[in-house]
Design a protein around this motif. Structure first.
Motif, PDB file in Angstrom:
ATOM      1  N   PRO A  19     -48.475   8.564 -24.151  1.00 18.13           N
ATOM      2  CA  PRO A  19     -49.211   9.684 -23.550  1.00 18.13           C
ATOM      3  C   PRO A  19     -48.606  10.025 -22.190  1.00 18.13           C
ATOM      4  O   PRO A  19     -47.997   9.177 -21.540  1.00 18.13           O
ATOM      5  CB  PRO A  19     -50.633   9.133 -23.405  1.00 18.13           C
ATOM      6  N   ASP A  20     -48.777  11.269 -21.751  1.00 17.26           N
ATOM      7  CA  ASP A  20     -48.259  11.670 -20.453  1.00 17.26           C
ATOM      8  C   ASP A  20     -48.937  10.886 -19.343  1.00 17.26           C
ATOM      9  O   ASP A  20     -50.103  10.490 -19.452  1.00 17.26           O
ATOM     10  CB  ASP A  20     -48.486  13.166 -20.219  1.00 17.26           C
ATOM     11  N   ARG A  21     -48.173  10.667 -18.261  1.00 17.31           N
ATOM     12  CA  ARG A  21     -48.730  10.030 -17.085  1.00 17.31           C
ATOM     13  C   ARG A  21     -49.680  11.024 -16.415  1.00 17.31           C
ATOM     14  O   ARG A  21     -49.381  12.210 -16.331  1.00 17.31           O
ATOM     15  CB  ARG A  21     -47.604   9.644 -16.120  1.00 17.31           C
ATOM     16  N   PRO A  22     -50.823  10.570 -15.945  1.00 15.93           N
ATOM     17  CA  PRO A  22     -51.765  11.498 -15.315  1.00 15.93           C
ATOM     18  C   PRO A  22     -51.210  12.054 -14.000  1.00 15.93           C
ATOM     19  O   PRO A  22     -50.556  11.345 -13.245  1.00 15.93           O
ATOM     20  CB  PRO A  22     -53.009  10.645 -15.068  1.00 15.93           C
ATOM     21  N   ILE A  23     -51.473  13.326 -13.764  1.00 14.76           N
ATOM     22  CA  ILE A  23     -51.054  13.997 -12.542  1.00 14.76           C
ATOM     23  C   ILE A  23     -52.274  14.077 -11.619  1.00 14.76           C
ATOM     24  O   ILE A  23     -53.351  14.495 -12.041  1.00 14.76           O
ATOM     25  CB  ILE A  23     -50.534  15.426 -12.829  1.00 14.76           C
ATOM     26  N   SER A  24     -52.098  13.697 -10.381  1.00 12.19           N
ATOM     27  CA  SER A  24     -53.181  13.713  -9.406  1.00 12.19           C
ATOM     28  C   SER A  24     -53.702  15.133  -9.191  1.00 12.19           C
ATOM     29  O   SER A  24     -52.923  16.086  -9.167  1.00 12.19           O
ATOM     30  CB  SER A  24     -52.678  13.164  -8.075  1.00 12.19           C
ATOM     31  N   PRO A  25     -55.000  15.270  -8.987  1.00 13.22           N
ATOM     32  CA  PRO A  25     -55.559  16.595  -8.699  1.00 13.22           C
ATOM     33  C   PRO A  25     -55.351  17.018  -7.240  1.00 13.22           C
ATOM     34  O   PRO A  25     -55.588  18.167  -6.893  1.00 13.22           O
ATOM     35  CB  PRO A  25     -57.055  16.412  -8.997  1.00 13.22           C
ATOM     36  N   HIS A  26     -54.894  16.103  -6.386  1.00 16.54           N
ATOM     37  CA  HIS A  26     -54.704  16.388  -4.965  1.00 16.54           C
ATOM     38  C   HIS A  26     -53.390  17.131  -4.734  1.00 16.54           C
ATOM     39  O   HIS A  26     -52.454  17.001  -5.528  1.00 16.54           O
ATOM     40  CB  HIS A  26     -54.689  15.082  -4.166  1.00 16.54           C
ATOM     41  N   PRO A  27     -53.307  17.896  -3.639  1.00 19.28           N
ATOM     42  CA  PRO A  27     -52.024  18.529  -3.314  1.00 19.28           C
ATOM     43  C   PRO A  27     -50.932  17.465  -3.208  1.00 19.28           C
ATOM     44  O   PRO A  27     -51.185  16.354  -2.734  1.00 19.28           O
ATOM     45  CB  PRO A  27     -52.284  19.183  -1.951  1.00 19.28           C
ATOM     46  N   ASN A  28     -49.740  17.809  -3.654  1.00 25.57           N
ATOM     47  CA  ASN A  28     -48.638  16.848  -3.676  1.00 25.57           C
ATOM     48  C   ASN A  28     -47.840  16.922  -2.372  1.00 25.57           C
ATOM     49  O   ASN A  28     -46.695  17.348  -2.354  1.00 25.57           O
ATOM     50  CB  ASN A  28     -47.735  17.123  -4.889  1.00 25.57           C
ATOM     51  N   PHE A  29     -48.476  16.498  -1.259  1.00 30.26           N
ATOM     52  CA  PHE A  29     -47.793  16.452   0.020  1.00 30.26           C
ATOM     53  C   PHE A  29     -46.777  15.325  -0.011  1.00 30.26           C
ATOM     54  O   PHE A  29     -47.058  14.230  -0.523  1.00 30.26           O
ATOM     55  CB  PHE A  29     -48.786  16.217   1.164  1.00 30.26           C
ATOM     56  N   VAL A  30     -45.589  15.577   0.528  1.00 27.83           N
ATOM     57  CA  VAL A  30     -44.537  14.565   0.577  1.00 27.83           C
ATOM     58  C   VAL A  30     -43.852  14.601   1.933  1.00 27.83           C
ATOM     59  O   VAL A  30     -43.739  15.654   2.558  1.00 27.83           O
ATOM     60  CB  VAL A  30     -43.477  14.746  -0.538  1.00 27.83           C
ATOM     61  N   THR A  31     -43.393  13.444   2.379  1.00 28.19           N
ATOM     62  CA  THR A  31     -42.541  13.362   3.558  1.00 28.19           C
ATOM     63  C   THR A  31     -41.110  13.679   3.106  1.00 28.19           C
ATOM     64  O   THR A  31     -40.831  13.688   1.897  1.00 28.19           O
ATOM     65  CB  THR A  31     -42.575  11.948   4.162  1.00 28.19           C
ATOM     66  N   PRO A  32     -40.191  13.921   4.028  1.00 27.55           N
ATOM     67  CA  PRO A  32     -38.795  14.115   3.614  1.00 27.55           C
ATOM     68  C   PRO A  32     -38.263  12.941   2.788  1.00 27.55           C
ATOM     69  O   PRO A  32     -37.552  13.137   1.804  1.00 27.55           O
ATOM     70  CB  PRO A  32     -38.050  14.264   4.938  1.00 27.55           C
ATOM     71  N   GLN A  33     -38.649  11.718   3.146  1.00 26.68           N
ATOM     72  CA  GLN A  33     -38.219  10.539   2.384  1.00 26.68           C
ATOM     73  C   GLN A  33     -38.846  10.532   0.995  1.00 26.68           C
ATOM     74  O   GLN A  33     -38.195  10.157   0.014  1.00 26.68           O
ATOM     75  CB  GLN A  33     -38.588   9.241   3.126  1.00 26.68           C
ATOM     76  N   GLY A  34     -40.098  10.941   0.908  1.00 29.86           N
ATOM     77  CA  GLY A  34     -40.772  10.994  -0.386  1.00 29.86           C
ATOM     78  C   GLY A  34     -40.146  12.024  -1.305  1.00 29.86           C
ATOM     79  O   GLY A  34     -39.972  11.788  -2.504  1.00 29.86           O
ATOM     80  N   LEU A  35     -39.771  13.186  -0.743  1.00 28.25           N
ATOM     81  CA  LEU A  35     -39.101  14.206  -1.545  1.00 28.25           C
ATOM     82  C   LEU A  35     -37.761  13.691  -2.054  1.00 28.25           C
ATOM     83  O   LEU A  35     -37.426  13.872  -3.226  1.00 28.25           O
ATOM     84  CB  LEU A  35     -38.907  15.487  -0.726  1.00 28.25           C
ATOM     85  N   ALA A  36     -37.026  12.997  -1.188  1.00 24.16           N
ATOM     86  CA  ALA A  36     -35.735  12.429  -1.597  1.00 24.16           C
ATOM     87  C   ALA A  36     -35.925  11.398  -2.714  1.00 24.16           C
ATOM     88  O   ALA A  36     -35.128  11.334  -3.658  1.00 24.16           O
ATOM     89  CB  ALA A  36     -35.029  11.796  -0.399  1.00 24.16           C
ATOM     90  N   GLN A  37     -36.994  10.606  -2.640  1.00 26.06           N
ATOM     91  CA  GLN A  37     -37.274   9.613  -3.687  1.00 26.06           C
ATOM     92  C   GLN A  37     -37.566  10.290  -5.016  1.00 26.06           C
ATOM     93  O   GLN A  37     -37.090   9.847  -6.066  1.00 26.06           O
ATOM     94  CB  GLN A  37     -38.452   8.725  -3.289  1.00 26.06           C
ATOM     95  N   ILE A  38     -38.350  11.370  -4.987  1.00 27.89           N
ATOM     96  CA  ILE A  38     -38.676  12.087  -6.222  1.00 27.89           C
ATOM     97  C   ILE A  38     -37.417  12.708  -6.811  1.00 27.89           C
ATOM     98  O   ILE A  38     -37.163  12.606  -8.018  1.00 27.89           O
ATOM     99  CB  ILE A  38     -39.753  13.166  -5.965  1.00 27.89           C
ATOM    100  N   GLU A  39     -36.601  13.349  -5.977  1.00 29.34           N
ATOM    101  CA  GLU A  39     -35.354  13.964  -6.451  1.00 29.34           C
ATOM    102  C   GLU A  39     -34.431  12.917  -7.063  1.00 29.34           C
ATOM    103  O   GLU A  39     -33.831  13.151  -8.122  1.00 29.34           O
ATOM    104  CB  GLU A  39     -34.644  14.683  -5.302  1.00 29.34           C
TER     105      GLU A  39
END
Length: 153
Positions: A19-39
């Motif tokens: 099954p798909d992983r659940p997506i949080s209902p909260h805004p997906n705020f990220v730090t520059p490091q967090g964005l780099a981790q996702i990318e």
């Protein structure tokens, strides 16, 4: 195991449909490091998907599921640059002292980059919510325990 999540491959071998992983209902705020981790995670999964054996349905299902999740998180990411200020906010590093004298420091970050054991706390965590908007010297209460803000960076 529920039969609803099991599919049979040609030849009679079964694998679990993930099954798909659940997506949080909260805004997906990220730090520059967090964005780099996702990318980086999206790139890693894309590379892994390109190397998969098409016959390996279980690995394909796992990689596809994870790639859908991380692509959705990348598409919904809202980059929050460092904000200066004297109150706690997203991206702040906050040092607190608990009522038992224990001192801790947390960096308030996005949900996907949070790891309390390594000192990063999701902005939607109860402690982060209690700290947000507060200043040095303020006392917050979380789960019946108090903590004083010692420093904000």
């Amino acid at each position: 195991m529920s039969i609803a999540f099991v599919r049979e491959r040609e030849g009679g071998e079964a694998f679990e449909d993930l099954p798909d992983r659940p997506i949080s209902p909260h805004p997906n705020f990220v730090t520059p490091q967090g964005l780099a981790q996702i990318e980086a995670e999206v790139k890693r999964l894309q590379a892994e998907a390109g190397k998969l054996n098409p016959e390996d349905k279980a690995d394909s299902a796992r990689v596809s599921r994870d790639l859908r999740y991380w692509t959705a998180r990348l598409n919904s990411a809202q980059l929050v640059e460092k904000v200066a200020g004297e109150t706690v906010h997203f991206g702040s590093t906050v040092s607190i002292e608990r009522e038992d004298g224990t001192k801790q420091t947390f960096h308030i970050v996005g949900e996907d980059e949070a790891d309390p054991n390594k000192g990063s706390l999701s902005y939607v965590a109860p402690l982060a919510r209690a700290l947000t908007g507060k200043s040095v010297g303020d006392v917050v209460e979380v789960n019946g325990h108090e903590a004083e803000i010692l420093e904000i960076r």
